[in-house]
Motif scaffolding. Structure first.
Motif, PDB file in Angstrom:
ATOM      1  N   HIS A 180      21.280 -34.072 -12.934  1.00 43.28           N
ATOM      2  CA  HIS A 180      21.455 -35.408 -13.514  1.00 43.28           C
ATOM      3  C   HIS A 180      20.964 -36.496 -12.563  1.00 43.28           C
ATOM      4  CE1 HIS A 180      23.329 -34.170 -17.175  1.00 43.28           C
ATOM      5  NE2 HIS A 180      24.361 -33.595 -16.583  1.00 43.28           N
ATOM      6  N   TYR A 181      21.274 -36.367 -11.287  1.00 44.52           N
ATOM      7  CA  TYR A 181      20.747 -37.329 -10.319  1.00 44.52           C
ATOM      8  C   TYR A 181      19.214 -37.361 -10.354  1.00 44.52           C
ATOM      9  CZ  TYR A 181      24.975 -38.497  -7.569  1.00 44.52           C
ATOM     10  OH  TYR A 181      26.182 -38.996  -7.128  1.00 44.52           O
ATOM     11  N   THR A 182      18.613 -36.184 -10.517  1.00 44.87           N
ATOM     12  CA  THR A 182      17.163 -36.066 -10.385  1.00 44.87           C
ATOM     13  C   THR A 182      16.437 -36.577 -11.617  1.00 44.87           C
ATOM     14  OG1 THR A 182      17.552 -34.127  -8.982  1.00 44.87           O
ATOM     15  CG2 THR A 182      15.312 -34.493  -9.732  1.00 44.87           C
ATOM     16  N   TRP A 183      16.905 -36.196 -12.821  1.00 45.61           N
ATOM     17  CA  TRP A 183      16.200 -36.709 -13.999  1.00 45.61           C
ATOM     18  C   TRP A 183      16.376 -38.211 -14.113  1.00 45.61           C
ATOM     19  CZ3 TRP A 183      18.139 -39.563 -17.896  1.00 45.61           C
ATOM     20  CH2 TRP A 183      19.459 -39.422 -18.284  1.00 45.61           C
ATOM     21  N   MET A 184      17.500 -38.745 -13.652  1.00 45.17           N
ATOM     22  CA  MET A 184      17.683 -40.195 -13.688  1.00 45.17           C
ATOM     23  C   MET A 184      16.716 -40.893 -12.728  1.00 45.17           C
ATOM     24  SD  MET A 184      19.008 -42.851 -14.971  1.00 45.17           S
ATOM     25  CE  MET A 184      20.310 -42.154 -15.999  1.00 45.17           C
ATOM     26  N   TRP A 195      13.625 -35.624 -20.200  1.00 43.22           N
ATOM     27  CA  TRP A 195      14.517 -36.786 -20.184  1.00 43.22           C
ATOM     28  C   TRP A 195      13.984 -37.888 -19.278  1.00 43.22           C
ATOM     29  CZ3 TRP A 195      20.246 -34.643 -20.143  1.00 43.22           C
ATOM     30  CH2 TRP A 195      20.415 -33.830 -21.272  1.00 43.22           C
ATOM     31  N   GLY A 196      13.331 -37.498 -18.186  1.00 41.71           N
ATOM     32  CA  GLY A 196      12.740 -38.502 -17.311  1.00 41.71           C
ATOM     33  C   GLY A 196      11.584 -39.239 -17.975  1.00 41.71           C
ATOM     34  N   ASN A 197      10.734 -38.487 -18.681  1.00 39.70           N
ATOM     35  CA  ASN A 197       9.597 -39.086 -19.381  1.00 39.70           C
ATOM     36  C   ASN A 197      10.034 -40.137 -20.389  1.00 39.70           C
ATOM     37  OD1 ASN A 197       6.820 -38.423 -18.875  1.00 39.70           O
ATOM     38  ND2 ASN A 197       7.332 -36.291 -19.248  1.00 39.70           N
ATOM     39  N   PHE A 198      11.251 -39.988 -20.899  1.00 40.33           N
ATOM     40  CA  PHE A 198      11.740 -40.916 -21.914  1.00 40.33           C
ATOM     41  C   PHE A 198      11.882 -42.331 -21.357  1.00 40.33           C
ATOM     42  CE2 PHE A 198      15.128 -42.546 -24.842  1.00 40.33           C
ATOM     43  CZ  PHE A 198      14.366 -42.480 -25.999  1.00 40.33           C
ATOM     44  N   GLY A 199      11.841 -42.471 -20.043  1.00 41.16           N
ATOM     45  CA  GLY A 199      11.887 -43.791 -19.441  1.00 41.16           C
ATOM     46  C   GLY A 199      10.767 -44.695 -19.930  1.00 41.16           C
ATOM     47  N   ALA A 200       9.605 -44.106 -20.249  1.00 41.46           N
ATOM     48  CA  ALA A 200       8.492 -44.911 -20.759  1.00 41.46           C
ATOM     49  C   ALA A 200       8.845 -45.538 -22.098  1.00 41.46           C
ATOM     50  CB  ALA A 200       7.244 -44.049 -20.880  1.00 41.46           C
ATOM     51  N   ALA A 201       9.486 -44.749 -22.969  1.00 42.13           N
ATOM     52  CA  ALA A 201       9.886 -45.268 -24.283  1.00 42.13           C
ATOM     53  C   ALA A 201      10.960 -46.345 -24.133  1.00 42.13           C
ATOM     54  CB  ALA A 201      10.388 -44.126 -25.163  1.00 42.13           C
ATOM     55  N   VAL A 202      11.895 -46.119 -23.216  1.00 38.67           N
ATOM     56  CA  VAL A 202      12.952 -47.106 -22.995  1.00 38.67           C
ATOM     57  C   VAL A 202      12.360 -48.412 -22.471  1.00 38.67           C
ATOM     58  CG1 VAL A 202      14.989 -47.636 -21.590  1.00 38.67           C
ATOM     59  CG2 VAL A 202      14.770 -45.392 -22.671  1.00 38.67           C
ATOM     60  N   ALA A 203      11.374 -48.313 -21.592  1.00 41.18           N
ATOM     61  CA  ALA A 203      10.717 -49.522 -21.086  1.00 41.18           C
ATOM     62  C   ALA A 203      10.064 -50.298 -22.228  1.00 41.18           C
ATOM     63  CB  ALA A 203       9.673 -49.148 -20.030  1.00 41.18           C
ATOM     64  N   SER A 204       9.394 -49.584 -23.121  1.00 42.00           N
ATOM     65  CA  SER A 204       8.720 -50.240 -24.246  1.00 42.00           C
ATOM     66  C   SER A 204       9.708 -50.942 -25.165  1.00 42.00           C
ATOM     67  CB  SER A 204       7.918 -49.206 -25.047  1.00 42.00           C
ATOM     68  OG  SER A 204       6.881 -48.659 -24.255  1.00 42.00           O
ATOM     69  N   MET A 205      10.874 -50.328 -25.354  1.00 40.85           N
ATOM     70  CA  MET A 205      11.851 -50.881 -26.284  1.00 40.85           C
ATOM     71  C   MET A 205      12.703 -51.984 -25.669  1.00 40.85           C
ATOM     72  SD  MET A 205      13.165 -47.494 -28.382  1.00 40.85           S
ATOM     73  CE  MET A 205      13.546 -46.527 -26.911  1.00 40.85           C
ATOM     74  N   SER A 206      12.971 -51.901 -24.363  1.00 43.16           N
ATOM     75  CA  SER A 206      13.967 -52.790 -23.771  1.00 43.16           C
ATOM     76  C   SER A 206      13.399 -53.973 -23.002  1.00 43.16           C
ATOM     77  CB  SER A 206      14.881 -51.984 -22.835  1.00 43.16           C
ATOM     78  OG  SER A 206      14.140 -51.454 -21.748  1.00 43.16           O
ATOM     79  N   LEU A 207      12.238 -53.804 -22.356  1.00 41.61           N
ATOM     80  CA  LEU A 207      11.728 -54.877 -21.498  1.00 41.61           C
ATOM     81  C   LEU A 207      11.411 -56.166 -22.252  1.00 41.61           C
ATOM     82  CD1 LEU A 207      11.313 -54.856 -18.375  1.00 41.61           C
ATOM     83  CD2 LEU A 207      11.720 -52.622 -19.376  1.00 41.61           C
ATOM     84  N   PRO A 208      10.751 -56.104 -23.438  1.00 39.37           N
ATOM     85  CA  PRO A 208      10.526 -57.359 -24.162  1.00 39.37           C
ATOM     86  C   PRO A 208      11.829 -58.061 -24.546  1.00 39.37           C
ATOM     87  CG  PRO A 208       9.069 -55.640 -24.982  1.00 39.37           C
ATOM     88  CD  PRO A 208      10.061 -54.964 -24.079  1.00 39.37           C
ATOM     89  N   ALA A 209      12.829 -57.282 -24.967  1.00 35.82           N
ATOM     90  CA  ALA A 209      14.120 -57.877 -25.329  1.00 35.82           C
ATOM     91  C   ALA A 209      14.802 -58.486 -24.101  1.00 35.82           C
ATOM     92  CB  ALA A 209      15.022 -56.817 -25.966  1.00 35.82           C
ATOM     93  N   LEU A 210      14.688 -57.812 -22.960  1.00 37.53           N
ATOM     94  CA  LEU A 210      15.296 -58.332 -21.736  1.00 37.53           C
ATOM     95  C   LEU A 210      14.619 -59.630 -21.312  1.00 37.53           C
ATOM     96  CD1 LEU A 210      17.386 -57.824 -19.524  1.00 37.53           C
ATOM     97  CD2 LEU A 210      15.660 -56.481 -18.293  1.00 37.53           C
TER      98      LEU A 210
END
Length: 489
Positions: free
Chosen positions: A20-24, A148-163
């Motif tokens: 968990h530490y590593t994939w995060m 799970w780590g790769n999913f960070g790209a999708a989270v960036a796309s979804m969250s950064l504009p809103a942030l």
């Protein structure tokens, strides 16, 4: 056949906690890496950038990843994952802050170029996870880490504009990107305090010589030297794309300097390869555990076919659906998201099935499936129903992500002391694929582009037929010369 699941909620188990530490950590590196892309329309307007300058920033974001994956592979094998990942997170966190403070296009370009090094974090986690999980679990563990780590790209796309919108004002994008940098710096400390390189009592095996893979025959040496050529040709292609013949952002003198630097890097790498392996030609043959370099070469091509095609397809799918189906930008973006989001499930699935049914078998099934998938995608056009086209895209993505999981179910089982370098080379080939495929797309139609992806996948499939299923034990020596046997099945 043996199904092996992981108790992912058992935080008290050291190996699960380490996973968990590593994939995060990998998840955060991907948020950093892809943070600028969803904010690029805002950044473009803020700095009054041209379309060519925007394309250049996106290209620079991946340019340095190829050599740094090789370099970080060497460093992680020498210094260990704990120090390597902590340093990379902190260093790239600072670069994020510098990017957020940019006052000119040149400032943006330099910091974005350097930030591409964060993509090398993937290599570090592959070595760390392999230290904590036995062969019967390594496929699913590496799949979870990568997917799970790769999913960070999708989270960036979804969250950064809103942030950025939440911060408000013209500088909202700066604060959004700065937040990712702060998160990376804070997590670097958390990671350093929370993980160990190996389970208690285990030995961390290091290469006998540093700077290149140790190979065990003259034929393998030649193959290894040749396999490095595409890594530098991809950098040449990137430099050419910025030249007066491409995006016209570099003068020819600057391009010539870039070519000279790339050539110097190649010569330096070959000199290190020679230094590590010259005993093969001088008659000195120190006892070294043997492995077949063909395993590494086949995995390189396979990862170029799967992850490289993923990088390219995710980049071009939105425009493809807009041009052929007349959908909105939102729907078009969701199609690319569908292709990427399969990482959450299919990549761990590929590793899980490799553990259960055989690594070679699953690699062949996945590569065969993505070959057929890309052939079907080459037939997609406006006469298809939108639902049918999306279904084909998702099905193809499942096989692509399974292939990625299958590749990295084998990588840690080739030679433990060089897992970082092997993972780095395969990872670099993935980026080479992205560069080459997107360059090819600039000259041909999307239909022909999908045929090229199918042909590359077919070549990787044929190569996979010659890969050897890991069996028995790999042999390692510790610093005192004691021989250790590590089970690989």
């Amino acid at each position: 056949m043996k199904f092996k699941t992981l108790p992912l909620l058992s935080w008290n188990e050291p190996r699960i906690r380490t996973l968990h530490y590593t994939w995060m950590a990998f998840f955060i590196t991907f948020i950093i890496w892809f943070a600028a892309a969803p904010l690029m329309p805002t950044i473009k307007a803020y700095f009054h950038l041209t379309d060519a300058q925007v394309k250049a920033l996106l290209m620079l974001n991946v340019a340095i990843t190829i050599p740094t994956r090789i370099l970080v592979g060497v460093l992680v094998d020498k210094y260990g994952p704990r120090k390597s990942y902590s340093f990379l997170l902190a260093f790239c966190g600072v670069l994020c802050l510098l990017f957020a403070a940019a006052q000119s296009f040149e400032w943006l370009a330099v910091t974005r170029f350097l930030l591409g090094s964060v993509g090398a974090g993937f290599v570090i986690g592959i070595r760390l996870v392999s230290e904590w999980f036995p062969a019967r679990e390594v496929g699913i563990a590496e799949g979870i880490y990568g997917g799970w780590g790769n999913f960070g790209a999708a989270v960036a796309s979804m969250s950064l504009p809103a942030l950025a919108l939440a911060f408000g004002g013209d500088d909202g994008w700066r604060y959004a990107i700065a937040c990712t940098g702060v998160i990376a710096i804070v997590y670097s400390y958390i990671f350093y305090r929370g993980v160990r390189d190996t389970p208690e009592g285990s030995t961390y095996f290091k290469p006998q010589k540093v700077g290149g893979l140790e190979v065990t025959s003259k034929g393998d040496f030649i193959a290894y030297a040749l396999m490095n050529i595409p890594l530098y040709l991809a950098l040449v292609v990137l430099a050419w794309r910025l030249s007066p013949d491409g995006l016209k952002l570099l003068s020819m003198n600057s391009v010539y300097i870039a070519y000279a630097v790339i050539a110097a890097l190649a010569v330096y790498q070959w000199s290190k390869i020679w230094h590590v392996n010259k005993h093969l030609f001088t008659g000195e043959h120190p006892a070294a555990p043997r492995y077949q370099f063909k395993q590494v070469a086949i995995l390189n091509v396979a990862y170029m076919a799967c992850f490289g095609s993923e990088l390219a397809v995710v980049s071009m799918l939105p425009m493809f659906f807009i041009d052929n189906f007349g959908v909105s930008h939102v729907v078009a973006g969701m199609t690319a998201g569908c292709f990427a989001v399969m990482n959450l499930f299919a990549r761990p699935g590929g590793g899980f099935l490799s553990d259960a049914f055989g690594r070679r078998k699953m690699l062949l099934i996945a590569l065969g499936g993505q070959t057929l998938g890309y052939l079907l995608m080459s037939q997609m056009n406006g006469s298809w129903s939108l639902g049918g086209a999306i279904a084909v895209v998702i099905a193809t993505s499942v096989f692509v992500q399974c292939a990625c999981g299958a590749v990295y179910s084998v990588v840690p089982l080739i030679q433990r002391r060089m897992t970082g370098q092997i993972a780095g080379m395969a990872g670099a080939y993935g980026n080479v694929g992205g560069v080459v495929f997107l360059t090819v797309l600039s000259f041909i139609s999307p239909a022909a582009f999908f045929v090229v992806l199918a042909a590359t996948s077919a070549v990787a499939f044929l190569g996979g037929m010659f890969i050897s299923e890991p069996k028995g034990h790999m042999v390692e020596k510790d610093a005192d010369g004691n021989v250790h046997l590590i089970a690989v099945e």
